[in-house]
Motif scaffolding. Structure first.
Motif, PDB file in Angstrom:
ATOM      1  N   PHE A   2       0.838  -1.198   0.000  1.00 24.74           N
ATOM      2  CA  PHE A   2       0.000   0.000   0.000  1.00 24.74           C
ATOM      3  C   PHE A   2       0.870   1.243   0.000  1.00 24.74           C
ATOM      4  N   GLU A   3       0.457   2.241  -0.763  1.00 32.89           N
ATOM      5  CA  GLU A   3       1.092   3.544  -0.683  1.00 32.89           C
ATOM      6  C   GLU A   3       0.504   4.288   0.504  1.00 32.89           C
ATOM      7  N   LEU A   4       1.260   5.245   1.053  1.00 34.41           N
ATOM      8  CA  LEU A   4       0.807   5.979   2.232  1.00 34.41           C
ATOM      9  C   LEU A   4      -0.540   6.683   1.995  1.00 34.41           C
ATOM     10  N   PRO A   5      -0.764   7.335   0.850  1.00 28.67           N
ATOM     11  CA  PRO A   5      -2.084   7.964   0.625  1.00 28.67           C
ATOM     12  C   PRO A   5      -3.224   6.945   0.647  1.00 28.67           C
ATOM     13  N   GLU A   6      -2.956   5.711   0.199  1.00 26.36           N
ATOM     14  CA  GLU A   6      -3.982   4.673   0.233  1.00 26.36           C
ATOM     15  C   GLU A   6      -4.324   4.289   1.665  1.00 26.36           C
ATOM     16  N   LEU A   7      -3.304   4.171   2.505  1.00 24.18           N
ATOM     17  CA  LEU A   7      -3.527   3.834   3.910  1.00 24.18           C
ATOM     18  C   LEU A   7      -4.267   4.963   4.626  1.00 24.18           C
ATOM     19  N   LYS A   8      -3.925   6.202   4.297  1.00 22.25           N
ATOM     20  CA  LYS A   8      -4.627   7.340   4.902  1.00 22.25           C
ATOM     21  C   LYS A   8      -6.108   7.306   4.532  1.00 22.25           C
ATOM     22  N   LEU A   9      -6.392   6.950   3.291  1.00 23.88           N
ATOM     23  CA  LEU A   9      -7.776   6.865   2.832  1.00 23.88           C
ATOM     24  C   LEU A   9      -8.537   5.791   3.609  1.00 23.88           C
ATOM     25  N   LEU A  10      -7.888   4.644   3.831  1.00 27.03           N
ATOM     26  CA  LEU A  10      -8.523   3.555   4.572  1.00 27.03           C
ATOM     27  C   LEU A  10      -8.753   3.941   6.041  1.00 27.03           C
ATOM     28  N   VAL A  11      -7.767   4.623   6.635  1.00 29.54           N
ATOM     29  CA  VAL A  11      -7.916   5.073   8.020  1.00 29.54           C
ATOM     30  C   VAL A  11      -9.083   6.055   8.129  1.00 29.54           C
ATOM     31  N   SER A  22     -16.030   2.495  18.545  1.00 29.81           N
ATOM     32  CA  SER A  22     -14.753   3.179  18.771  1.00 29.81           C
ATOM     33  C   SER A  22     -13.636   2.180  19.052  1.00 29.81           C
ATOM     34  N   GLY A  23     -13.931   1.146  19.854  1.00 29.96           N
ATOM     35  CA  GLY A  23     -12.915   0.144  20.169  1.00 29.96           C
ATOM     36  C   GLY A  23     -12.463  -0.616  18.936  1.00 29.96           C
ATOM     37  N   LYS A  24     -13.412  -1.047  18.111  1.00 28.13           N
ATOM     38  CA  LYS A  24     -13.065  -1.772  16.893  1.00 28.13           C
ATOM     39  C   LYS A  24     -12.336  -0.859  15.910  1.00 28.13           C
ATOM     40  N   SER A  25     -12.700   0.413  15.902  1.00 22.99           N
ATOM     41  CA  SER A  25     -12.021   1.373  15.032  1.00 22.99           C
ATOM     42  C   SER A  25     -10.542   1.471  15.382  1.00 22.99           C
ATOM     43  N   ARG A  26     -10.232   1.554  16.675  1.00 20.06           N
ATOM     44  CA  ARG A  26      -8.830   1.635  17.102  1.00 20.06           C
ATOM     45  C   ARG A  26      -8.071   0.369  16.718  1.00 20.06           C
ATOM     46  N   GLN A  27      -8.720  -0.798  16.856  1.00 26.94           N
ATOM     47  CA  GLN A  27      -8.068  -2.048  16.489  1.00 26.94           C
ATOM     48  C   GLN A  27      -7.737  -2.086  14.996  1.00 26.94           C
ATOM     49  N   LEU A  28      -8.696  -1.687  14.176  1.00 27.98           N
ATOM     50  CA  LEU A  28      -8.483  -1.724  12.730  1.00 27.98           C
ATOM     51  C   LEU A  28      -7.386  -0.760  12.293  1.00 27.98           C
ATOM     52  N   ILE A  29      -7.385   0.432  12.891  1.00 29.78           N
ATOM     53  CA  ILE A  29      -6.361   1.411  12.532  1.00 29.78           C
ATOM     54  C   ILE A  29      -4.983   0.917  12.952  1.00 29.78           C
ATOM     55  N   GLY A  30      -4.911   0.241  14.097  1.00 33.40           N
ATOM     56  CA  GLY A  30      -3.638  -0.341  14.530  1.00 33.40           C
ATOM     57  C   GLY A  30      -3.123  -1.360  13.534  1.00 33.40           C
ATOM     58  N   LYS A  31      -4.020  -2.155  12.963  1.00 33.93           N
ATOM     59  CA  LYS A  31      -3.619  -3.137  11.953  1.00 33.93           C
ATOM     60  C   LYS A  31      -3.180  -2.448  10.665  1.00 33.93           C
ATOM     61  N   LEU A  32      -3.847  -1.360  10.325  1.00 34.54           N
ATOM     62  CA  LEU A  32      -3.442  -0.618   9.129  1.00 34.54           C
ATOM     63  C   LEU A  32      -2.062   0.011   9.333  1.00 34.54           C
ATOM     64  N   GLU A  33      -1.782   0.467  10.539  1.00 39.49           N
ATOM     65  CA  GLU A  33      -0.468   1.052  10.822  1.00 39.49           C
ATOM     66  C   GLU A  33       0.647   0.031  10.629  1.00 39.49           C
ATOM     67  N   SER A  34       0.341  -1.240  10.891  1.00 38.25           N
ATOM     68  CA  SER A  34       1.368  -2.281  10.751  1.00 38.25           C
ATOM     69  C   SER A  34       1.759  -2.509   9.295  1.00 38.25           C
ATOM     70  N   LEU A  35       0.970  -1.981   8.360  1.00 35.49           N
ATOM     71  CA  LEU A  35       1.278  -2.128   6.942  1.00 35.49           C
ATOM     72  C   LEU A  35       2.215  -1.030   6.447  1.00 35.49           C
ATOM     73  N   ALA A  36       2.499  -0.071   7.329  1.00 36.21           N
ATOM     74  CA  ALA A  36       3.377   1.036   6.952  1.00 36.21           C
ATOM     75  C   ALA A  36       4.662   0.977   7.783  1.00 36.21           C
ATOM     76  N   SER A  37       5.646   1.785   7.409  1.00 38.48           N
ATOM     77  CA  SER A  37       6.884   1.870   8.190  1.00 38.48           C
ATOM     78  C   SER A  37       6.594   2.593   9.505  1.00 38.48           C
ATOM     79  N   VAL A  38       7.554   2.531  10.428  1.00 35.01           N
ATOM     80  CA  VAL A  38       7.372   3.181  11.724  1.00 35.01           C
ATOM     81  C   VAL A  38       7.116   4.670  11.554  1.00 35.01           C
ATOM     82  N   HIS A  39       7.867   5.312  10.656  1.00 34.95           N
ATOM     83  CA  HIS A  39       7.722   6.753  10.456  1.00 34.95           C
ATOM     84  C   HIS A  39       6.395   7.084   9.780  1.00 34.95           C
ATOM     85  N   GLU A  40       5.986   6.271   8.811  1.00 35.47           N
ATOM     86  CA  GLU A  40       4.720   6.529   8.128  1.00 35.47           C
ATOM     87  C   GLU A  40       3.528   6.271   9.045  1.00 35.47           C
TER      88      GLU A  40
END
Length: 249
Positions: A2-11, A22-40
């Motif tokens: 995924f490109e960073l703009p694509e991940l931002k769109l999904l978030v 809200s709880g499930k939202s935080r879980q999903l966003i955490g999983k999306l973060e794992s698809l990017a680098s630490v800085h991204e």
């Protein structure tokens, strides 16, 4: 992948979805973060402002959708309990917890909510159910009664305003030219626009006439006029008269 703009769109999509808690939202966003680098990943930790957003309180909706999709794939009926809001702001079971049994035809995403289009086993009518108001959903072993041949859930949903039921018909509208964008946004680019003088155009659309349709029509003011069919025009005139009488005093 995924490109960073694509991940931002999904978030953004996850954060703005009403049906995800809200709880499930935080879980999903955490999983999306794992698809990017630490800085991204740091750039994905942002808040999206959505006006008047209301989060569903039904945590199970996430899994109900998955079960409905399975029932659709396997052509099985589903059963569930259905809820309604009380004045105490609590969800309570309708019909004293009696289980509904339906044949699912499709899922529709409209007005920031998921709706199930299904055929009710008892009355044989097509009905719509809010997925976030379902409880204890289960896929049965009973074969589903399929929809009409060539049933298109997207086309079906496009005819409904707010997924409210009503009488379907071919509606002819007379619109001022500046309203063409509103018409195309609502009914799609495939509708035929017929010029009516220099400042107006006519359009014929397939739609379900419901109070929500009349609300949409009223909101457009003099820019759009309902011309036919006669039964729809008369229904609109009657509702306008009822509203006028209600506010006379």
């Amino acid at each position: 992948k995924f490109e960073l703009p694509e991940l931002k769109l999904l978030v953004d999509a996850v954060q703005s979805s009403r049906f995800i808690t809200s709880g499930k939202s935080r879980q999903l966003i955490g999983k999306l973060e794992s698809l990017a680098s630490v800085h991204e990943a740091r750039q994905l930790r942002r808040q999206v402002f959505v006006q008047n957003r209301v989060r569903t309180m039904n945590e199970s909706v996430y899994y109900s959708i998955d079960e409905i999709q399975r029932a659709l794939t396997e052509d099985r009926q589903i059963s569930f309990q259905y809820c309604e809001w009380t004045v105490e702001k609590e969800l309570r079971l309708k019909k004293n917890g009696e289980r509904y049994r339906v044949s699912p035809w499709g899922l529709v995403w409209q007005n920031e909510n998921y709706y199930l289009v299904a055929c009710d086993e008892k009355c044989g009518r097509v009905k719509h159910y809010r997925v976030d108001k379902m409880a204890e959903l289960a896929v049965t072993c009973v074969p589903a009664e399929g929809g009409p041949e060539g049933f298109d859930v997207a086309a079906y949903a496009a005819k409904h305003f707010g997924m409210f039921s009503g009488r379907e018909g071919k509606l002819r509208l007379r619109c001022e030219n500046p309203m063409v964008g509103v018409v195309l946004d609502r009914f799609g680019q495939d509708v035929m626009l017929v010029p009516d003088g220099e400042s107006h155009l006519n359009v014929t659309v397939d739609a379900v006439v419901s109070p929500q349709f009349f609300g949409w029509l009223f909101g457009l003011g003099p820019g759009v006029t309902l011309l036919s069919p006669d039964w729809a025009v008369e229904d609109f005139r009657r509702r306008l008269e009822e509203a006028r009488r209600r506010y006379e005093t």
